[in-house]
Design a protein around this motif. Structure first.
Motif, PDB file in Angstrom:
ATOM      1  N   GLY A   1       9.807  -8.446 -13.401  1.00 61.97           N
ATOM      2  CA  GLY A   1       8.489  -7.940 -13.753  1.00 61.97           C
ATOM      3  C   GLY A   1       7.889  -8.619 -14.964  1.00 61.97           C
ATOM      4  N   ASN A   2       8.713  -9.309 -15.734  1.00 61.11           N
ATOM      5  CA  ASN A   2       8.210  -9.990 -16.930  1.00 61.11           C
ATOM      6  C   ASN A   2       7.199 -11.077 -16.593  1.00 61.11           C
ATOM      7  OD1 ASN A   2       9.858  -8.420 -18.544  1.00 61.11           O
ATOM      8  ND2 ASN A   2      11.533  -9.889 -18.535  1.00 61.11           N
ATOM      9  N   TYR A   3       7.237 -11.571 -15.369  1.00 60.37           N
ATOM     10  CA  TYR A   3       6.343 -12.650 -14.965  1.00 60.37           C
ATOM     11  C   TYR A   3       5.055 -12.148 -14.317  1.00 60.37           C
ATOM     12  CZ  TYR A   3      10.310 -15.716 -15.831  1.00 60.37           C
ATOM     13  OH  TYR A   3      11.342 -16.393 -16.419  1.00 60.37           O
ATOM     14  N   TYR A   4       4.912 -10.849 -14.203  1.00 57.15           N
ATOM     15  CA  TYR A   4       3.719 -10.272 -13.584  1.00 57.15           C
ATOM     16  C   TYR A   4       2.736  -9.859 -14.676  1.00 57.15           C
ATOM     17  CZ  TYR A   4       6.017 -10.392  -9.073  1.00 57.15           C
ATOM     18  OH  TYR A   4       6.619 -10.825  -7.920  1.00 57.15           O
ATOM     19  N   SER A   5       1.511 -10.318 -14.549  1.00 60.44           N
ATOM     20  CA  SER A   5       0.545 -10.155 -15.622  1.00 60.44           C
ATOM     21  C   SER A   5      -0.356  -8.937 -15.469  1.00 60.44           C
ATOM     22  CB  SER A   5      -0.339 -11.403 -15.710  1.00 60.44           C
ATOM     23  OG  SER A   5      -0.997 -11.618 -14.466  1.00 60.44           O
ATOM     24  N   SER A   6      -0.487  -8.441 -14.253  1.00 68.91           N
ATOM     25  CA  SER A   6      -1.369  -7.303 -14.013  1.00 68.91           C
ATOM     26  C   SER A   6      -0.609  -6.250 -13.228  1.00 68.91           C
ATOM     27  CB  SER A   6      -2.608  -7.731 -13.222  1.00 68.91           C
ATOM     28  OG  SER A   6      -3.344  -8.713 -13.914  1.00 68.91           O
ATOM     29  N   TRP A   7      -0.846  -4.988 -13.569  1.00 70.71           N
ATOM     30  CA  TRP A   7      -0.133  -3.877 -12.940  1.00 70.71           C
ATOM     31  C   TRP A   7      -1.107  -2.756 -12.578  1.00 70.71           C
ATOM     32  CZ3 TRP A   7       5.202  -3.844 -12.173  1.00 70.71           C
ATOM     33  CH2 TRP A   7       5.892  -4.914 -12.753  1.00 70.71           C
ATOM     34  N   GLY A   8      -0.807  -2.094 -11.465  1.00 76.77           N
ATOM     35  CA  GLY A   8      -1.544  -0.890 -11.116  1.00 76.77           C
ATOM     36  C   GLY A   8      -0.999   0.313 -11.867  1.00 76.77           C
ATOM     37  N   GLN A   9      -1.586   1.459 -11.608  1.00 77.06           N
ATOM     38  CA  GLN A   9      -1.196   2.676 -12.326  1.00 77.06           C
ATOM     39  C   GLN A   9      -0.002   3.375 -11.696  1.00 77.06           C
ATOM     40  OE1 GLN A   9      -3.504   2.595 -10.050  1.00 77.06           O
ATOM     41  NE2 GLN A   9      -3.136   4.406  -8.782  1.00 77.06           N
ATOM     42  N   GLY A  10       0.339   2.986 -10.483  1.00 78.12           N
ATOM     43  CA  GLY A  10       1.506   3.540  -9.810  1.00 78.12           C
ATOM     44  C   GLY A  10       1.156   4.674  -8.863  1.00 78.12           C
ATOM     45  N   THR A  11       1.987   4.845  -7.848  1.00 77.72           N
ATOM     46  CA  THR A  11       1.842   5.950  -6.903  1.00 77.72           C
ATOM     47  C   THR A  11       3.226   6.538  -6.632  1.00 77.72           C
ATOM     48  OG1 THR A  11       0.895   6.608  -4.765  1.00 77.72           O
ATOM     49  CG2 THR A  11       1.952   4.450  -4.847  1.00 77.72           C
ATOM     50  N   GLN A  12       3.308   7.854  -6.637  1.00 77.27           N
ATOM     51  CA  GLN A  12       4.599   8.527  -6.504  1.00 77.27           C
ATOM     52  C   GLN A  12       5.030   8.603  -5.052  1.00 77.27           C
ATOM     53  OE1 GLN A  12       6.719  10.024  -8.984  1.00 77.27           O
ATOM     54  NE2 GLN A  12       8.119  10.167  -7.222  1.00 77.27           N
ATOM     55  N   VAL A  13       6.268   8.227  -4.803  1.00 78.98           N
ATOM     56  CA  VAL A  13       6.893   8.397  -3.489  1.00 78.98           C
ATOM     57  C   VAL A  13       8.110   9.291  -3.683  1.00 78.98           C
ATOM     58  CG1 VAL A  13       8.152   7.250  -1.626  1.00 78.98           C
ATOM     59  CG2 VAL A  13       6.084   6.194  -2.580  1.00 78.98           C
ATOM     60  N   THR A  14       8.160  10.380  -2.932  1.00 78.19           N
ATOM     61  CA  THR A  14       9.281  11.305  -3.010  1.00 78.19           C
ATOM     62  C   THR A  14       9.862  11.479  -1.617  1.00 78.19           C
ATOM     63  OG1 THR A  14       8.243  12.480  -4.857  1.00 78.19           O
ATOM     64  CG2 THR A  14      10.038  13.594  -3.699  1.00 78.19           C
TER      65      THR A  14
ATOM     66  N   TYR B   1       5.912   3.811  -7.467  1.00 77.17           N
ATOM     67  CA  TYR B   1       5.778   2.447  -6.958  1.00 77.17           C
ATOM     68  C   TYR B   1       4.536   1.808  -7.577  1.00 77.17           C
ATOM     69  CZ  TYR B   1       9.480   3.077  -3.554  1.00 77.17           C
ATOM     70  OH  TYR B   1      10.699   3.274  -2.956  1.00 77.17           O
ATOM     71  N   TYR B   2       4.735   0.578  -8.048  1.00 79.93           N
ATOM     72  CA  TYR B   2       3.664  -0.167  -8.704  1.00 79.93           C
ATOM     73  C   TYR B   2       3.426  -1.475  -7.975  1.00 79.93           C
ATOM     74  CZ  TYR B   2       4.776   2.834 -12.709  1.00 79.93           C
ATOM     75  OH  TYR B   2       5.012   3.908 -13.534  1.00 79.93           O
ATOM     76  N   CYS B   3       2.169  -1.870  -7.866  1.00 83.03           N
ATOM     77  CA  CYS B   3       1.895  -3.226  -7.415  1.00 83.03           C
ATOM     78  C   CYS B   3       1.541  -4.058  -8.645  1.00 83.03           C
ATOM     79  CB  CYS B   3       0.801  -3.287  -6.363  1.00 83.03           C
ATOM     80  SG  CYS B   3      -0.853  -2.939  -6.942  1.00 83.03           S
ATOM     81  N   ALA B   4       1.744  -5.361  -8.516  1.00 81.72           N
ATOM     82  CA  ALA B   4       1.540  -6.254  -9.639  1.00 81.72           C
ATOM     83  C   ALA B   4       1.200  -7.644  -9.130  1.00 81.72           C
ATOM     84  CB  ALA B   4       2.797  -6.303 -10.509  1.00 81.72           C
ATOM     85  N   ALA B   5       0.618  -8.451 -10.000  1.00 77.63           N
ATOM     86  CA  ALA B   5       0.176  -9.796  -9.633  1.00 77.63           C
ATOM     87  C   ALA B   5       0.859 -10.840 -10.509  1.00 77.63           C
ATOM     88  CB  ALA B   5      -1.342  -9.903  -9.781  1.00 77.63           C
ATOM     89  N   ALA B   6       1.253 -11.936  -9.867  1.00 76.91           N
ATOM     90  CA  ALA B   6       1.908 -13.044 -10.564  1.00 76.91           C
ATOM     91  C   ALA B   6       1.477 -14.354  -9.932  1.00 76.91           C
ATOM     92  CB  ALA B   6       3.422 -12.891 -10.491  1.00 76.91           C
ATOM     93  N   ASN B   7       2.048 -15.454 -10.420  1.00 79.45           N
ATOM     94  CA  ASN B   7       1.669 -16.739  -9.829  1.00 79.45           C
ATOM     95  C   ASN B   7       2.776 -17.344  -8.972  1.00 79.45           C
ATOM     96  OD1 ASN B   7       3.456 -17.711 -11.722  1.00 79.45           O
ATOM     97  ND2 ASN B   7       1.881 -18.540 -13.072  1.00 79.45           N
TER      98      ASN B   7
END
Length: 121
Positions: A105-118, A93-99
């Motif tokens: 996801g193409n419209y999101y300019s910043s992304w986190g490194q991700g966290t695994q959910v199982t 799972y990734y969080c990201a920032a957009a306007n």
């Protein structure tokens, strides 16, 4: 761009719950729409949910009623509460920032490194 850090992933049994968090030290956090995406092995990245500064939200159909996105602008943090988890929710799972409340996801300019959910069955 804004630097984002996710936390809260882990292993949970089907039917269980997890809460993910994504935070930043950037003061510009409140100017962004924040989104959550996920990517399972061998699959394309998919939109999960997004939230505007004022709290308006948007969800993917397959998580509506089970997941809830929220944000605390005082703490520069966005959350994803995940309930009634299913094995098919297993992903990074990734969080990201957009306007705006985009689902692409193409419209999101910043992304986190991700966290695994199982989610185990």
């Amino acid at each position: 761009q804004v630097q984002l850090v996710e936390s809260g992933g882990g292993l949970v049994q089907a039917g269980g719950s997890l809460r993910l968090a994504c935070t930043t030290s950037e003061r510009t956090f409140t100017t962004y729409v924040m989104g959550w995406f996920r990517q399972a092995p061998g699959k394309e990245r998919e939109f999960v949910a997004a939230i505007r500064r004022g709290g308006i939200t948007r969800y993917a159909d397959n998580v509506k009623g089970r997941f809830a996105i929220s944000r605390d602008n005082a703490w520069n943090t966005v959350y994803l509460q995940m309930n009634s988890l299913k094995p098919e929710d297993t992903a990074v799972y990734y969080c990201a920032a957009a306007n705006d409340l985009y689902s692409s996801g193409n419209y999101y300019s910043s992304w986190g490194q991700g966290t695994q959910v199982t989610v185990s069955s």
